[in-house]
Scaffold this motif. Structure first.
Motif, PDB file in Angstrom:
ATOM      1  N   VAL A 138       0.836  -1.204   0.000  1.00  0.00           N
ATOM      2  CA  VAL A 138       0.000   0.000   0.000  1.00  0.00           C
ATOM      3  C   VAL A 138       0.871   1.254   0.000  1.00  0.00           C
ATOM      4  CG1 VAL A 138      -1.702   1.323   1.330  1.00  0.00           C
ATOM      5  CG2 VAL A 138      -1.920  -1.152   1.164  1.00  0.00           C
ATOM      6  N   GLU A 139       1.936   1.232   0.780  1.00  0.00           N
ATOM      7  CA  GLU A 139       2.806   2.406   0.877  1.00  0.00           C
ATOM      8  C   GLU A 139       3.427   2.753  -0.473  1.00  0.00           C
ATOM      9  OE1 GLU A 139       3.204  -0.418   2.756  1.00  0.00           O
ATOM     10  OE2 GLU A 139       2.178   0.335   4.553  1.00  0.00           O
ATOM     11  N   ASP A 140       3.821   1.756  -1.219  1.00  0.00           N
ATOM     12  CA  ASP A 140       4.412   2.017  -2.536  1.00  0.00           C
ATOM     13  C   ASP A 140       3.355   2.512  -3.515  1.00  0.00           C
ATOM     14  OD1 ASP A 140       6.924   1.366  -1.636  1.00  0.00           O
ATOM     15  OD2 ASP A 140       6.829  -0.701  -2.344  1.00  0.00           O
ATOM     16  N   ALA A 141       2.156   1.940  -3.442  1.00  0.00           N
ATOM     17  CA  ALA A 141       1.075   2.416  -4.311  1.00  0.00           C
ATOM     18  C   ALA A 141       0.789   3.887  -4.025  1.00  0.00           C
ATOM     19  CB  ALA A 141      -0.173   1.568  -4.104  1.00  0.00           C
ATOM     20  N   ALA A 142       0.719   4.255  -2.741  1.00  0.00           N
ATOM     21  CA  ALA A 142       0.488   5.650  -2.383  1.00  0.00           C
ATOM     22  C   ALA A 142       1.639   6.527  -2.882  1.00  0.00           C
ATOM     23  CB  ALA A 142       0.328   5.783  -0.867  1.00  0.00           C
ATOM     24  N   HIS A 143       2.853   6.037  -2.755  1.00  0.00           N
ATOM     25  CA  HIS A 143       4.034   6.782  -3.229  1.00  0.00           C
ATOM     26  C   HIS A 143       3.926   7.072  -4.727  1.00  0.00           C
ATOM     27  CE1 HIS A 143       8.199   7.942  -3.903  1.00  0.00           C
ATOM     28  NE2 HIS A 143       8.265   6.999  -4.819  1.00  0.00           N
ATOM     29  N   PHE A 144       3.608   6.044  -5.520  1.00  0.00           N
ATOM     30  CA  PHE A 144       3.508   6.243  -6.972  1.00  0.00           C
ATOM     31  C   PHE A 144       2.361   7.180  -7.322  1.00  0.00           C
ATOM     32  CE2 PHE A 144       5.422   1.802  -7.010  1.00  0.00           C
ATOM     33  CZ  PHE A 144       6.711   2.286  -7.094  1.00  0.00           C
ATOM     34  N   LEU A 145       1.223   7.023  -6.659  1.00  0.00           N
ATOM     35  CA  LEU A 145       0.082   7.899  -6.925  1.00  0.00           C
ATOM     36  C   LEU A 145       0.415   9.356  -6.618  1.00  0.00           C
ATOM     37  CD1 LEU A 145      -2.844   5.720  -5.555  1.00  0.00           C
ATOM     38  CD2 LEU A 145      -2.395   6.275  -7.958  1.00  0.00           C
ATOM     39  N   ASN A 146       1.284   9.578  -5.645  1.00  0.00           N
ATOM     40  CA  ASN A 146       1.628  10.941  -5.233  1.00  0.00           C
ATOM     41  C   ASN A 146       2.808  11.535  -5.980  1.00  0.00           C
ATOM     42  OD1 ASN A 146      -0.437  11.251  -3.308  1.00  0.00           O
ATOM     43  ND2 ASN A 146       0.737  10.080  -1.822  1.00  0.00           N
ATOM     44  N   THR A 147       3.659  10.703  -6.575  1.00  0.00           N
ATOM     45  CA  THR A 147       4.880  11.232  -7.193  1.00  0.00           C
ATOM     46  C   THR A 147       4.904  11.139  -8.717  1.00  0.00           C
ATOM     47  OG1 THR A 147       6.049   9.118  -6.921  1.00  0.00           O
ATOM     48  CG2 THR A 147       6.256  10.747  -5.134  1.00  0.00           C
ATOM     49  N   TRP A 148       4.066  10.290  -9.293  1.00  0.00           N
ATOM     50  CA  TRP A 148       4.012  10.205 -10.752  1.00  0.00           C
ATOM     51  C   TRP A 148       3.208  11.370 -11.303  1.00  0.00           C
ATOM     52  CZ3 TRP A 148       2.736   4.364 -11.939  1.00  0.00           C
ATOM     53  CH2 TRP A 148       3.846   3.578 -11.625  1.00  0.00           C
ATOM     54  N   THR A 149       3.273  11.542 -12.618  1.00  0.00           N
ATOM     55  CA  THR A 149       2.430  12.556 -13.248  1.00  0.00           C
ATOM     56  C   THR A 149       0.969  12.185 -13.018  1.00  0.00           C
ATOM     57  OG1 THR A 149       2.244  11.390 -15.367  1.00  0.00           O
ATOM     58  CG2 THR A 149       4.136  12.902 -15.096  1.00  0.00           C
ATOM     59  N   ALA A 150       0.103  13.178 -13.127  1.00  0.00           N
ATOM     60  CA  ALA A 150      -1.327  12.926 -12.916  1.00  0.00           C
ATOM     61  C   ALA A 150      -1.841  11.858 -13.879  1.00  0.00           C
ATOM     62  CB  ALA A 150      -2.121  14.225 -13.071  1.00  0.00           C
ATOM     63  N   ALA A 151      -1.386  11.896 -15.126  1.00  0.00           N
ATOM     64  CA  ALA A 151      -1.858  10.924 -16.125  1.00  0.00           C
ATOM     65  C   ALA A 151      -1.398   9.510 -15.785  1.00  0.00           C
ATOM     66  CB  ALA A 151      -1.371  11.315 -17.512  1.00  0.00           C
ATOM     67  N   ASP A 152      -0.132   9.365 -15.400  1.00  0.00           N
ATOM     68  CA  ASP A 152       0.382   8.041 -15.060  1.00  0.00           C
ATOM     69  C   ASP A 152      -0.250   7.510 -13.777  1.00  0.00           C
ATOM     70  OD1 ASP A 152       2.003   7.920 -17.303  1.00  0.00           O
ATOM     71  OD2 ASP A 152       3.794   8.618 -16.246  1.00  0.00           O
ATOM     72  N   ALA A 153      -0.437   8.387 -12.790  1.00  0.00           N
ATOM     73  CA  ALA A 153      -1.083   7.959 -11.539  1.00  0.00           C
ATOM     74  C   ALA A 153      -2.515   7.518 -11.807  1.00  0.00           C
ATOM     75  CB  ALA A 153      -1.047   9.096 -10.520  1.00  0.00           C
ATOM     76  N   GLN A 154      -3.228   8.272 -12.636  1.00  0.00           N
ATOM     77  CA  GLN A 154      -4.614   7.903 -12.955  1.00  0.00           C
ATOM     78  C   GLN A 154      -4.642   6.589 -13.732  1.00  0.00           C
ATOM     79  OE1 GLN A 154      -7.415   9.611 -11.822  1.00  0.00           O
ATOM     80  NE2 GLN A 154      -8.406   7.749 -12.496  1.00  0.00           N
ATOM     81  N   ALA A 155      -3.699   6.388 -14.629  1.00  0.00           N
ATOM     82  CA  ALA A 155      -3.641   5.135 -15.392  1.00  0.00           C
ATOM     83  C   ALA A 155      -3.358   3.949 -14.474  1.00  0.00           C
ATOM     84  CB  ALA A 155      -2.579   5.229 -16.488  1.00  0.00           C
ATOM     85  N   LEU A 156      -2.510   4.150 -13.473  1.00  0.00           N
ATOM     86  CA  LEU A 156      -2.234   3.085 -12.504  1.00  0.00           C
ATOM     87  C   LEU A 156      -3.510   2.720 -11.747  1.00  0.00           C
ATOM     88  CD1 LEU A 156      -0.260   1.245 -10.940  1.00  0.00           C
ATOM     89  CD2 LEU A 156       0.188   3.203  -9.434  1.00  0.00           C
ATOM     90  N   PHE A 157      -4.209   3.707 -11.238  1.00  0.00           N
ATOM     91  CA  PHE A 157      -5.474   3.437 -10.545  1.00  0.00           C
ATOM     92  C   PHE A 157      -6.470   2.778 -11.493  1.00  0.00           C
ATOM     93  CE2 PHE A 157      -9.837   4.759  -9.559  1.00  0.00           C
ATOM     94  CZ  PHE A 157     -10.015   4.045  -8.385  1.00  0.00           C
ATOM     95  N   ASN A 158      -6.577   3.301 -12.710  1.00  0.00           N
ATOM     96  CA  ASN A 158      -7.536   2.744 -13.673  1.00  0.00           C
ATOM     97  C   ASN A 158      -7.265   1.276 -13.970  1.00  0.00           C
ATOM     98  OD1 ASN A 158      -8.920   5.146 -13.835  1.00  0.00           O
ATOM     99  ND2 ASN A 158      -7.976   5.775 -15.758  1.00  0.00           N
TER     100      ASN A 158
END
Length: 174
Positions: A138-158
């Protein structure tokens, strides 16, 4: 004589859950070359396939040559793209597990007013982690969601979210 339902139930219980892949290329130049080559290969293959049967031999040969060249270019750049691409895999959770996860991250009043059913900031990393076939914490997922570009973070969640809604059924004619 075995019950027909028992046999069907065994088969239904063995149906595999959907899996989605998320691809992130580390090198934008390689990604751009790969995407351009893939687009060209797809386009030339579709054009070749669309040619009428009465197309002249010279025109067909030219279309075949261009399709082969585009396919060769794609084949040449593919290994480089694969080496520079990280693939994460996500699977669908059982319905009850997904509902429990959503209930564990209730939306705030503001999020509810906006039509959101969960607290995105805590639910998104929890879902990514729970659905990850690669064991992402979970900590790494939160890290990526917070540090990647908005598009990449949204694509990860999607990737983690959309696989939860992948339909495996086909309601055909009786």
């Amino acid at each position: 004589m075995p019950n027909n339902w028992d046999a069907l139930k065994k088969r239904l219980d063995k149906v595999k859950k959907p899996v989605a892949s998320f691809h992130l290329c580390e090198d934008p130049d390689i990604r751009d070359r790969y995407q351009a080559a893939k687009k060209a290969a797809d386009r030339t293959a579709a054009y070749l396939k669309s040619l009428p049967d009465d197309t002249g031999a010279d025109a067909r040969a030219l279309a075949e040559k261009r399709a082969m060249e585009a396919a060769s270019e794609l084949a040449a750049v593919d290994p480089e793209y694969q080496a520079a691409t990280i693939t994460l895999r996500f699977t669908a959770l059982e319905r009850a597990a997904l509902e429990a996860l959503q209930n564990a991250h209730p939306a705030s009043e503001e999020e509810e007013a906006a039509g959101t059913a969960f607290a995105y900031d805590t639910f998104a990393p929890a879902l990514i982690s729970a659905a990850s076939l690669d064991g992402m914490p979970v900590e790494d997922a939160a890290h990526f969601l917070n540090t990647w570009t908005a598009a990449d973070a949204q694509a990860l969640f999607n990737a983690a979210w959309s696989v939860q809604h992948t339909q495996r059924t086909d309601l055909g004619k009786g």
